[in-house]
Design a protein around this motif. Structure first.
Motif, mmCIF file in Angstrom:
data_model
loop_
_atom_site.group_PDB
_atom_site.id
_atom_site.type_symbol
_atom_site.label_atom_id
_atom_site.label_comp_id
_atom_site.label_asym_id
_atom_site.label_seq_id
_atom_site.Cartn_x
_atom_site.Cartn_y
_atom_site.Cartn_z
ATOM 1 N N ASN A 175 91.996 29.931 72.604
ATOM 2 C CA ASN A 175 91.119 28.765 72.726
ATOM 3 C C ASN A 175 90.409 28.730 74.078
ATOM 4 O O ASN A 175 90.356 27.711 74.759
ATOM 5 N N GLY A 176 89.877 29.908 74.467
ATOM 6 C CA GLY A 176 89.034 29.971 75.651
ATOM 7 C C GLY A 176 89.783 30.050 76.963
ATOM 8 O O GLY A 176 89.320 29.517 77.969
ATOM 9 N N ARG A 177 90.907 30.789 76.985
ATOM 10 C CA ARG A 177 91.704 30.873 78.216
ATOM 11 C C ARG A 177 91.708 32.263 78.846
ATOM 12 O O ARG A 177 92.338 32.480 79.881
ATOM 13 N N LEU A 178 91.009 33.213 78.258
ATOM 14 C CA LEU A 178 91.050 34.593 78.739
ATOM 15 C C LEU A 178 90.152 34.793 79.953
ATOM 16 O O LEU A 178 89.059 34.223 80.047
ATOM 17 N N VAL A 179 90.620 35.596 80.899
ATOM 18 C CA VAL A 179 89.789 36.108 81.976
ATOM 19 C C VAL A 179 89.927 37.624 81.949
ATOM 20 O O VAL A 179 90.980 38.146 81.559
ATOM 21 N N LEU A 180 88.867 38.346 82.333
ATOM 22 C CA LEU A 180 88.872 39.802 82.284
ATOM 23 C C LEU A 180 88.744 40.375 83.693
ATOM 24 O O LEU A 180 87.644 40.488 84.223
ATOM 25 N N PRO A 181 89.847 40.742 84.333
ATOM 26 C CA PRO A 181 89.790 41.420 85.635
ATOM 27 C C PRO A 181 89.538 42.921 85.433
ATOM 28 O O PRO A 181 90.217 43.561 84.626
ATOM 29 N N VAL A 182 88.575 43.478 86.173
ATOM 30 C CA VAL A 182 88.197 44.879 85.980
ATOM 31 C C VAL A 182 88.046 45.601 87.311
ATOM 32 O O VAL A 182 87.835 44.985 88.355
ATOM 33 N N GLY A 183 88.152 46.919 87.232
ATOM 34 C CA GLY A 183 87.945 47.753 88.407
ATOM 35 C C GLY A 183 87.959 49.213 87.998
ATOM 36 O O GLY A 183 87.914 49.542 86.806
ATOM 37 N N LEU A 184 88.034 50.094 88.993
ATOM 38 C CA LEU A 184 88.057 51.532 88.712
ATOM 39 C C LEU A 184 89.425 51.994 88.238
ATOM 40 O O LEU A 184 89.536 52.984 87.520
ATOM 41 N N GLY A 185 90.481 51.308 88.635
ATOM 42 C CA GLY A 185 91.832 51.688 88.236
ATOM 43 C C GLY A 185 92.466 52.680 89.188
ATOM 44 O O GLY A 185 91.801 53.260 90.057
ATOM 45 N N ALA A 186 93.761 52.861 89.041
ATOM 46 C CA ALA A 186 94.543 53.762 89.890
ATOM 47 C C ALA A 186 94.785 55.080 89.169
ATOM 48 O O ALA A 186 95.239 55.100 88.022
ATOM 49 N N LEU A 187 94.504 56.177 89.841
ATOM 50 C CA LEU A 187 94.583 57.490 89.204
ATOM 51 C C LEU A 187 96.008 57.990 89.009
ATOM 52 O O LEU A 187 96.210 59.045 88.393
ATOM 53 N N GLY B 80 92.221 63.682 79.943
ATOM 54 C CA GLY B 80 90.853 64.154 80.069
ATOM 55 C C GLY B 80 89.810 63.097 80.359
ATOM 56 O O GLY B 80 88.604 63.368 80.227
ATOM 57 N N GLU B 81 90.230 61.901 80.784
ATOM 58 C CA GLU B 81 89.256 60.875 81.160
ATOM 59 C C GLU B 81 88.697 61.183 82.553
ATOM 60 O O GLU B 81 89.300 61.909 83.342
ATOM 61 N N ALA B 82 87.552 60.614 82.846
ATOM 62 C CA ALA B 82 86.891 60.847 84.129
ATOM 63 C C ALA B 82 87.774 60.397 85.289
ATOM 64 O O ALA B 82 88.374 59.317 85.237
ATOM 65 N N THR B 83 87.845 61.217 86.321
ATOM 66 C CA THR B 83 88.585 60.864 87.528
ATOM 67 C C THR B 83 87.686 60.749 88.753
ATOM 68 O O THR B 83 88.089 60.153 89.755
ATOM 69 N N ASP B 84 86.488 61.308 88.687
ATOM 70 C CA ASP B 84 85.555 61.214 89.809
ATOM 71 C C ASP B 84 85.182 59.754 90.049
ATOM 72 O O ASP B 84 84.809 59.025 89.114
ATOM 73 N N ARG B 85 85.270 59.319 91.296
ATOM 74 C CA ARG B 85 85.043 57.914 91.620
ATOM 75 C C ARG B 85 83.634 57.453 91.250
ATOM 76 O O ARG B 85 83.449 56.363 90.691
ATOM 77 N N LYS B 86 82.627 58.288 91.545
ATOM 78 C CA LYS B 86 81.256 57.905 91.241
ATOM 79 C C LYS B 86 81.041 57.755 89.740
ATOM 80 O O LYS B 86 80.407 56.793 89.283
ATOM 81 N N VAL B 87 81.586 58.677 88.966
ATOM 82 C CA VAL B 87 81.432 58.614 87.504
ATOM 83 C C VAL B 87 82.137 57.375 86.953
ATOM 84 O O VAL B 87 81.599 56.659 86.099
ATOM 85 N N ARG B 88 83.334 57.102 87.451
ATOM 86 C CA ARG B 88 84.057 55.913 86.982
ATOM 87 C C ARG B 88 83.300 54.632 87.323
ATOM 88 O O ARG B 88 83.290 53.677 86.534
ATOM 89 N N ALA B 89 82.647 54.611 88.476
ATOM 90 C CA ALA B 89 81.854 53.443 88.852
ATOM 91 C C ALA B 89 80.649 53.281 87.927
ATOM 92 O O ALA B 89 80.300 52.163 87.521
ATOM 93 N N GLU B 90 80.010 54.393 87.583
ATOM 94 C CA GLU B 90 78.882 54.334 86.645
ATOM 95 C C GLU B 90 79.336 53.831 85.285
ATOM 96 O O GLU B 90 78.661 52.997 84.652
#
Length: 278
Positions: free
Chosen positions: A90-102, A111-121
């Protein structure tokens, strides 16, 4: 200031019980975390399923996962998951986001991207897609990494104009901070000259708030989220830790116990209540 608690682990039933208890004793938010495989981390669960269970066993607390590295998730799938959770809660969600920890095997081991610039894009494109799909209007996207033909996702979120997005801002990186300006909250980080992370001080929070106040053009609410630990058995000392951050402009204190030896330690701290600054 509002006060959240990050539940660091435990079996699924215990996590849900802790979330319910946190709301009962006065915490304003209950949060889990988003991981795929972290060695020696113990039991790990899918954050969206955990948050669905928490949503059904709480009534008013904010909920979310701190934090979701969008670069290793498909944004259209996240759009569906988050809207579903927003309606379920009922409208209580928040979405915290970032690049994450490798150190999470959900990057290099699969096989996911690990390059910082690519992850930022990927993060920037994912946020654009989420905002577009949440609108409930026809939306298409043609970016460097993602290409999406026109679709209309219904229903839109309960919250307007969107589910709040909290974004990691790596101070004093202006590129990172400019990303924060477009959304609804700051998860502060501080970079040393060598690129390593440093502790956040109240002076850092004050400087980041000044930067945001000067440059942010949106009139929607904006949160600054400070994470740390306070002693539950000494309220005066706990308040003394939190107050300088509140005075500097932080709007959330996020209590964490990442190194807790057991769920009983976490339960004890939850029961002691938030370090509320009066």
């Amino acid at each position: 200031m509002r006060y959240g608690f990050i539940i660091p682990g435990g079996d699924l039933q215990t996590i849900v019980e802790l979330a319910h208890e946190a709301e009962t004793v006065g915490w304003d938010g209950v949060f889990y975390w988003d991981g795929i495989y972290i060695k020696d981390a113990g039991l790990m669960y899918d954050p969206w399923v955990v948050l669905a269970a928490i949503a059904l066993h709480t009534q008013g607390v904010r909920i979310g996962a701190i934090l979701t590295p969008l670069s290793r998730r498909r944004p259209w799938k996240v759009a569906r998951e988050t809207v579903t959770l927003d309606h379920l809660s009922n409208g209580r969600l928040v979405l915290p986001v970032g690049l994450g920890a490798l150190d999470d095997g959900g990057f290099a081991k699969v096989g996911e991207a690990t390059d910082r610039k690519v992850r930022a894009e990927l993060l920037d494109e994912s946020l654009d897609i989420l905002s577009g799909l949440w609108s409930g209007q026809p939306f298409s996207f043609d970016g460097k990494h993602y290409h999406m033909e026109e679709m209309t996702f219904l229903p839109p979120p309960v919250q307007k104009p969107r589910i709040p997005i909290w974004v990691v801002g790596a101070w004093p990186s202006m590129k990172s901070m400019r990303r924060v300006l477009r959304y609804d909250g700051l998860l502060p980080a501080k970079l040393n000259a060598d690129g390593s992370f440093a502790d956040i001080t109240p002076a850092d929070i004050q400087a980041m708030k000044a930067y945001i106040t000067e440059r942010r053009t949106q009139s929607t609410p904006f949160d600054i989220v400070m994470e740390g630990e306070t002693p539950g058995d000494n309220h005066e000392q706990a308040v003394a830790i939190v107050r300088p951050y509140a005075d500097a402009g932080a709007t959330w204190w996020m209590e964490s116990r990442w190194s807790a030896a057991s769920s009983d330690v976490v339960r004890t701290r939850i029961r002691q209540g938030p370090p509320r600054v009066e």
